[in-house]
Scaffold this active site. Structure first.
Site, PDB file in Angstrom:
ATOM      1  N   GLU A 255       0.884  -1.176   0.000  1.00 13.85           N
ATOM      2  CA  GLU A 255       0.000   0.000   0.000  1.00 13.85           C
ATOM      3  C   GLU A 255       0.915   1.216   0.000  1.00 13.85           C
ATOM      4  OE1 GLU A 255      -3.180   0.223  -0.308  1.00 13.85           O
ATOM      5  OE2 GLU A 255      -3.684  -1.884  -0.043  1.00 13.85           O
ATOM      6  N   CYS A 289      -2.194   9.216   3.144  1.00 12.58           N
ATOM      7  CA  CYS A 289      -1.992   8.664   1.794  1.00 12.58           C
ATOM      8  C   CYS A 289      -3.151   9.055   0.902  1.00 12.58           C
ATOM      9  CB  CYS A 289      -1.829   7.161   1.863  1.00 12.58           C
ATOM     10  SG  CYS A 289      -3.105   6.381   2.839  1.00 12.58           S
TER      11      CYS A 289
END
Ligand code: NAD
Length: 506
Positions: A255, A289
């Site tokens: 990720e 993010c």
């Protein structure tokens, strides 16, 4: 750095005990809002420490995988209850080590609570499949199997939520875990492990190794006892992780970075859109993010949006996250602050118009922290570096767009694909965008942040490698399918060749 009070010294957690690292060295964990405040000393673990943790996890796996999943779930359920009980304490610890405002730190702990309850629920699901066999007197089914020791490497921006996204699904599936938190924010993982420990997780099932990525992370990647790796962090390190796993043909879940966008169409509710862009761009000081570091605005409302957005950005109260008045905290470190400052220079040199902020905040309440003004660049060209590269700080690029088609083209023009959003009241535009935005997550009339734990989370393109965290999608990484055939015909039956008396072929 001078500290007057002796700092608390933390240890690793290996095989059910809190133990000193073999090397005996330590890493300081300092408050990014006030670097005079030392939250603790954490082990600078070595390859040997990692090996001990992996061995303990491998030994524990032999019995943990056989514990019925509903029993494993009871432990997770108790851990969730303990997290609830200590939520405020853990949130304050998190603000102290990471800097995010207290309301967000509470949200981070809450996300770990939600994930733990959710995965406890999976203890009574983990459904497999049964299906008819093509042959008579033969049963066919498939069941999920654990992988073994899972190595988890996590970032600092969600100090408890992200570790919980990995730990809880790994455990409920019957895996054991070695976790290496970011060296900037180990305390929140210590707190999560305390809850798991108190809830009764058996020895060796969860192990915590604190230290630097270059030593502990590398050691974990090299260790053949680690059967799967889940990593959240930068794309740069993600590639290193991927390369380390490739020769071992080891499953690896990545990720990585993002360059997310909010599109504001000319029919949008502008008040709502400005609210969303402020929260998406400057929440967690832009260090999510999923942060909306780009805003694409329809040219018909561009000026009005920009005026309102910059006014709001300028008015944000920056400070220590423990102060209830604070709306935006510091960035995590000097290094991150320097990155932000360098991108402000890059933006100016590229010809973008600095519409708000642009400077480090210094002196007074800011003297001992890593603070930066909420910063807005206007009239940004989508090809500029500030609109293409992840900055990971409070810097938003506002890009004018002519229509929906161009907005989607701009949105998709980056190498990342985590989250995107559109503000519009036109249902046709909303559905076209939902179809065409090439990101793992799309929001309509909400900013790019705000994922919930029971739905898949992850991104396309260079944001990841196709796996997803959260929800039942996470189970797909932490287990593999075992297909089982049971032939009770008492004779040899050959699939595709013999179809018995029911067949039509010779
Ligand atoms: P980072 O890549 O610097 O570090 C992440 C983790 O990897 C840390 O634990 C670090 O110690 C470890 N590490 C560093 N070098 C290593 C190496 N050579 N081998 C093994 N491990 C190593 O990232 P960060 O600065 O902690 O986090 C910020 C990044 O994380 C941003 O790019 C952000 O977008 C990304 N992120 C992504 C998601 C997502 O779900 N897509 C979520 C949060 C953060």
């Amino acid at each position: 750095m001078v500290t007057t009070v002796a700092p608390k010294v933390y240890k690793n957690y290996i095989d059910g005990d809190w133990v000193e690292p073999r090397g005996g060295t330590a890493i300081e964990n300092r408050n990014p809002a006030d670097t005079g405040d030392l939250a603790g000393m954490f082990p600078a673990s070595s390859e040997e420490d990692v090996a001990l943790a992996v061995d303990a996890a491998a030994e524990a796996y032999k019995t943990w995988r056989l514990v019925p999943a509903p029993k494993r779930a009871e432990i997770l359920f108790r851990a969730a209850e303990l997290l609830v009980r200590r939520k405020e304490e853990f949130a304050r610890d998190m603000t102290r080590e990471m800097g995010k405002v207290l309301a967000e730190a509470r949200g981070d702990v809450q996300e770990a609570i939600d994930m733990t309850y959710y995965m406890a629920g999976e203890g009574r699901r983990q459904f497999g499949k049964t299906t008819p066999s093509e042959l008579p007197n033969k049963a066919a089914m498939c069941v999920r199997q654990p992988l073994g020791v899972c190595g988890l490497i996590t970032p600092w921006n969600f100090p408890m939520a992200i570790p919980s996204w990995k730990t809880m699904p790994a455990l409920i599936m019957g895996n054991t875990v070695v976790i290496k938190p970011a060296q900037e924010t180990p305390l929140s993982v210590y707190n999560m492990l305390e809850a798991l420990n108190e809830a009764g997780v058996p020895r060796g099932v969860v192990n915590l190794i604190s230290g630097a990525g270059s030593t502990c992370g590398t050691a974990m990647l090299k260790n053949p006892g680690v059967k799967a790796v889940s990593f959240t962090g930068s794309t740069e390190v993600g590639i290193v992780v991927s390369q380390a796993c490739a020769p071992l043909l080891r499953p690896c879940h990545l990720e990585l970075g993002g360059k997310n966008i909010i599109l504001v169409m000319d029919d949008a509710n502008l008040d709502l859109a400005v609210d969303g862009c402020i929260w998406g761009g400057f929440g967690t000081s832009g260090q999510r993010c999923t942060a909306a570091s780009r805003v694409g605005v329809h040219k018909k409302i561009y000026r009005e949006f920009l005026d309102r957005f910059t006014a709001r950005a300028k008015a944000l109260k920056v400070g220590n996250g423990l102060d209830p008045e604070t709306e935006m905290g510091p960035v995590i470190s000097r290094k991150q602050l320097e990155t932000v400052i360098s991108y402000v220079e890059i933006g100016k040199n590229e010809g973008a118009k600095l519409a708000a902020g642009g400077h480090r905040l210094e002196g007074g309440a800011y003297a001992k922290g890593w603070f930066h003004e909420p910063t807005v660049f206007a009239d940004v060209d989508p090809g500029m570096r500030i609109a293409q590269e992840e900055i990971f700080g409070p810097v938003v690029s506002v890009i004018p767009v002519a229509d929906l088609a161009q907005a989607v083209e701009v949105a998709n023009s980056v190498n990342y694909g985590l989250s995107s959003a559109i503000y519009t009241r036109n249902v046709n535009a909303a559905f076209s965008a939902m179809r065409d935005l090439h990101t793992g997550i799309v929001y309509v009339n909400a900013p790019t942040i705000g994922a919930e734990t029971h739905l898949p989370f992850g991104g396309t393109k260079q944001t990841g490698n196709g796996h997803r965290e959260s929800g039942d999608a996470a189970l797909d990484f932490y287990s593999e399918w075992k297909t089982i055939y049971v032939d009770y015909s008492d004779r040899l039956q050959r699939a595709q060749i013999d179809t018995g008396s029911f067949g039509t072929t010779e």
